[in-house]
Design a protein around this motif. Structure first.
Motif, PDB file in Angstrom:
ATOM      1  N   SER A 182      -2.756  43.311 -25.879  1.00 17.34           N
ATOM      2  CA  SER A 182      -2.999  42.635 -24.602  1.00 17.34           C
ATOM      3  C   SER A 182      -4.461  42.725 -24.178  1.00 17.34           C
ATOM      4  O   SER A 182      -4.954  41.855 -23.465  1.00 17.34           O
ATOM      5  CB  SER A 182      -2.113  43.230 -23.506  1.00 17.34           C
ATOM      6  N   ARG A 223      -3.272  33.043 -22.407  1.00 18.58           N
ATOM      7  CA  ARG A 223      -3.497  34.263 -21.637  1.00 18.58           C
ATOM      8  C   ARG A 223      -4.973  34.633 -21.568  1.00 18.58           C
ATOM      9  O   ARG A 223      -5.519  34.850 -20.475  1.00 18.58           O
ATOM     10  CB  ARG A 223      -2.696  35.408 -22.267  1.00 18.58           C
ATOM     11  N   ASP A 270      -3.899  43.653 -20.086  1.00 21.09           N
ATOM     12  CA  ASP A 270      -4.470  42.472 -19.431  1.00 21.09           C
ATOM     13  C   ASP A 270      -5.529  42.874 -18.415  1.00 21.09           C
ATOM     14  O   ASP A 270      -6.575  42.226 -18.299  1.00 21.09           O
ATOM     15  CB  ASP A 270      -3.373  41.663 -18.732  1.00 21.09           C
ATOM     16  N   ASP A 296       0.016  39.652 -12.445  1.00 27.73           N
ATOM     17  CA  ASP A 296       0.226  39.916 -13.864  1.00 27.73           C
ATOM     18  C   ASP A 296       1.523  40.683 -14.112  1.00 27.73           C
ATOM     19  O   ASP A 296       2.177  40.470 -15.130  1.00 27.73           O
ATOM     20  CB  ASP A 296      -0.973  40.679 -14.436  1.00 27.73           C
TER      21      ASP A 296
END
Length: 194
Positions: free
Chosen positions: A17, A113, A57, A134
């Motif tokens: 991620s 993303r 993220d 998120d």
């Protein structure tokens, strides 16, 4: 699911991620397939994936914000001279004003993303607000891929065959979402301006 596998899954999703364009959905589905014998194990997989993906993220968001500080005045002038600056600012403002929807769409559309998160990082979108949006996006994403893996494991009855079924389903889902997104964009482009 053992502690070692859980930690490895969390680390894999965290790193996947945090790095742009690393697919992790198949890993999540495979882990869910291997854990599909117990509902508690599936809940653990979901929780680990949710936390690791939000942290990854957020790391990418912070990294993009930090990298934006290193743009030199000469580079900014070049962007302005090329008349790209207004378009870049409009795109950043648009993504920032629709951040929750953009984050959700970016998380579910393959390859979407990283550009969304990087744009929000460059726009210095608040980390707390990003993490809230998120968390919802990652929850939906994790739920889909854990369900695919669990279903693949239940249908096949054999863990390796279940992993194969889950990966095929995850890839098909990603391709389907990409196709729907492409068709929507084509339809939007063909619509006459009002």
């Amino acid at each position: 699911m053992g502690l070692g596998r859980t930690a490895l899954l969390g680390l894999g999703v965290l790193v996947g991620s945090a790095v742009p364009f690393v697919p992790t959905g198949e890993v999540v589905s495979a882990a869910a397939t291997l854990a599909s014998g117990s509902w508690l194990d599936l809940v653990v997989v979901f929780a680990v994936v949710l936390v690791a993906s939000v942290l990854g993220d957020s790391t990418m968001l912070l990294g993009a914000g930090a990298a934006a500080r290193f743009v030199t005045p000469a580079q900014r002038a070049w962007l302005g001279a090329r008349r790209l600056a207004p378009a870049v600012h409009r795109a950043r403002a648009s993504i920032a004003s629709h951040a929750p929807q953009a984050v959700l769409t970016g998380r579910l559309v393959p390859g979407g993303r990283a550009p969304v998160i990087i744009a929000l990082g460059i726009a210095r979108y608040p980390v707390g607000r990003f993490m809230a949006a998120d968390a919802l996006a990652c929850g939906a994403w994790a739920g889909i891929y854990v369900a695919l893996g669990a279903l693949g494991g239940r249908i096949s009855g054999h863990p390796l065959l279940g992993v194969a079924v889950a990966v095929v389903c995850a890839v098909a889902l990603g391709l389907g979402i990409s196709q729907v997104q492409r068709l929507r964009e084509q339809h939007r482009a063909q619509r006459p301006a009002a």
